[in-house]
Write an enzyme that holds these catalytic residues in place. Structure first.
Site, PDB file in Angstrom:
ATOM      1  N   ALA A  27       1.237  -1.091   0.340  1.00 37.04           N
ATOM      2  CA  ALA A  27       0.221  -0.160   0.281  1.00 37.04           C
ATOM      3  C   ALA A  27       1.056   1.148  -0.217  1.00 37.04           C
ATOM      4  O   ALA A  27       1.746   1.308   0.927  1.00 37.04           O
ATOM      5  CB  ALA A  27      -1.043   0.333   1.421  1.00 37.04           C
ATOM      6  N   SER A  29       1.328   5.360   0.085  1.00 32.53           N
ATOM      7  CA  SER A  29       0.614   6.643  -0.167  1.00 32.53           C
ATOM      8  C   SER A  29       1.750   7.780  -0.654  1.00 32.53           C
ATOM      9  O   SER A  29       0.927   8.999  -0.991  1.00 32.53           O
ATOM     10  CB  SER A  29       0.733   7.020   1.345  1.00 32.53           C
ATOM     11  N   VAL A  32       7.442   8.398   2.032  1.00 29.60           N
ATOM     12  CA  VAL A  32       9.283   7.828   2.703  1.00 29.60           C
ATOM     13  C   VAL A  32       8.793   6.733   2.781  1.00 29.60           C
ATOM     14  O   VAL A  32       9.016   5.301   2.711  1.00 29.60           O
ATOM     15  CB  VAL A  32      10.320   8.700   2.781  1.00 29.60           C
ATOM     16  N   SER A  34       6.121   3.889   2.672  1.00 24.94           N
ATOM     17  CA  SER A  34       5.961   2.797   1.959  1.00 24.94           C
ATOM     18  C   SER A  34       6.602   2.190   0.852  1.00 24.94           C
ATOM     19  O   SER A  34       6.781   1.829   0.074  1.00 24.94           O
ATOM     20  CB  SER A  34       4.026   3.635   2.153  1.00 24.94           C
ATOM     21  N   CYS A 121     -10.202   4.536   8.060  1.00 23.30           N
ATOM     22  CA  CYS A 121      -9.553   4.674   7.254  1.00 23.30           C
ATOM     23  C   CYS A 121      -8.617   3.591   7.131  1.00 23.30           C
ATOM     24  O   CYS A 121      -9.473   2.661   6.361  1.00 23.30           O
ATOM     25  CB  CYS A 121      -8.721   5.152   7.065  1.00 23.30           C
ATOM     26  N   GLY A 145       3.600   1.049   5.578  1.00 24.93           N
ATOM     27  CA  GLY A 145       4.954   1.508   5.981  1.00 24.93           C
ATOM     28  C   GLY A 145       4.439   1.977   7.828  1.00 24.93           C
ATOM     29  O   GLY A 145       5.182   2.787   8.108  1.00 24.93           O
ATOM     30  N   CYS A 218      -5.636  13.211   5.889  1.00 23.28           N
ATOM     31  CA  CYS A 218      -5.829  13.994   3.668  1.00 23.28           C
ATOM     32  C   CYS A 218      -6.928  14.674   3.550  1.00 23.28           C
ATOM     33  O   CYS A 218      -6.068  15.507   2.341  1.00 23.28           O
ATOM     34  CB  CYS A 218      -5.227  12.560   3.410  1.00 23.28           C
TER      35      CYS A 218
END
Length: 382
Positions: A27, A29, A32, A34, A121, A145, A218
């Site tokens: 996964a 995003s 840094v 992930s 989420c 991550g 986000c």
């Protein structure tokens, strides 16, 4: 024929086969953390598939930094995949994200709670729908991550705090179920610091090596919750009174959504002899209730929607002596859990906490250890 011991050594993700035959969905995003996970696993020879979720209209957020799901982050994730030579897909999860996360965030805020949408989420989007996508792609596991550790114990996989307490994300992952945990991997959880992650990013030559961490939710890139609520629910910011706990009307406000439990600054009621804090939000009466700091002190915390990760059933004992976190930024405190049912309990804090708010999570930890025993949602105020 005599039996021969031909055990195959487990690879770094815990599978008895070579990395090249182990498919892992990462996964991504665009940040840094992930990116390093994907690069690390690709370098180890795993069959890596990178997936980035488009969770809201990234066109509108293209130029905004500090938001994990903006368009620029999708671009950054794709560049990492090209650099490390593995496939990368962008999935449109806007409708799922709105239904599962944003709408509840708005309703919860309007009800006077202080929601934590990042937990929902993880629970309802990343570790549910995306995890199903990973299975559909015949992945053996899914890696993220997150700074948290997965360890295999006597009764199966366990969730443990990250080695670096400053980066630990266990508060946001308490609702991970045992079934999800069997499929998830967290390759960064053992690292001693974020500096180590950035060193790895530089080692792999990743274009995101120096990218700043995202700080905000986000879909609230500037940290202004109230403005987002007003867009989602026009007319939600109805004016009302600021009332002292003793009944005195001290002033007016432009909407309960502009206040949070424990708030002291920006109340607009200066000139008083004592410092006052928001101690309650009465949505129905449109009142912001303020009082002295001691009114924020809470000992008994009602918790529901519990996800229990202990080896024995939650209801197998009348009480559990644990440590709990009632906010992500606070250290665990000693507490006693008294189960009411498999998903509901009363938590007694041995030392009262200030500013315990409905909508926040209460996460359970093994006393003196790193294991997460689960957690639930705080659902009633003082």
């Amino acid at each position: 024929m005599p039996e021969t011991d031909t055990k195959i050594a487990l690879n770094s993700l815990g599978f008895a086969k070579p990395p090249a035959e182990t498919r892992v969905l990462v996964a991504m995003s665009g940040g840094v953390d992930s990116s390093v996970v994907a690069a690390m696993l690709a370098e180890e020879g795993y069959d890596v598939v990178g997936v980035t979720l488009q969770l809201y209209d990234h066109g509108a957020a293209l130029a905004k930094k500090g938001a994990c799901c903006a368009g620029i982050d999708i671009h950054d994730a794709r560049r990492v995949a090209e650099e490390m030579n593995f496939p990368h897909y962008v999935l449109d999860y806007e409708n799922i994200f709105k239904d599962a996360v944003i709408d509840e965030f708005a309703e919860s805020y309007l009800a006077g709670a202080t929601p934590v949408p990042c937990i929902r989420c993880n629970e309802r989007v990343k570790f549910k729908d995306l995890l199903e996508t990973a299975r559909d792609l015949d992945a053996d596991c899914m890696a993220t991550g997150h700074y948290i550790q997965r360890m295999v114990g006597e009764h199966g996989p366990e969730l443990h705090s990250a080695a670096d307490a400053n980066r630990d994300q266990s508060y946001f992952l308490f609702s991970t179920t045992p079934e999800q945990l069997s499929f998830l991997r967290f390759p960064l959880g053992h690292l001693p610091s974020k500096d180590e992650t950035r060193k790895l990013a530089a080692k792999y030559g990743l274009p995101v090596a120096d990218k700043p961490d995202s700080q905000d939710i986000c879909f609230v890139p500037d940290g202004n919750y109230a403005s987002v609520i007003e867009k989602l629910r026009p007319g939600a910011a109805e004016p009302g009174q600021i009332v002292h706990a003793d009944g005195r009307v001290l002033g007016t406000h432009d909407g309960v959504i502009h206040y949070t439990i424990g708030q002291r600054r920006g109340l607009g009621i200066g000139g008083l002899s004592e410092p006052l804090y928001v101690v309650k939000l009465d949505v129905d009466a449109k009142q912001v209730i303020v009082g002295p700091k001691e009114m924020l002190s809470t000992r008994i915390v009602p918790v529901r929607e519990i996800n229990w990760l202990g080896d024995e059933a939650l209801t197998s004992r009348p009480e559990w002596h644990v440590s709990v976190k009632v906010r992500s930024t606070r250290p665990p405190r000693e507490a006693v859990i008294r189960p009411i049912s498999a998903t509901e309990a009363e938590v007694e804090l041995l030392n009262p906490e200030e500013g315990v708010s409905p909508g926040q999570a209460c996460v359970f930890y093994e006393t003196g250890g790193s294991r997460i025993l689960g957690g639930g949602w705080i659902w009633r105020g003082n």
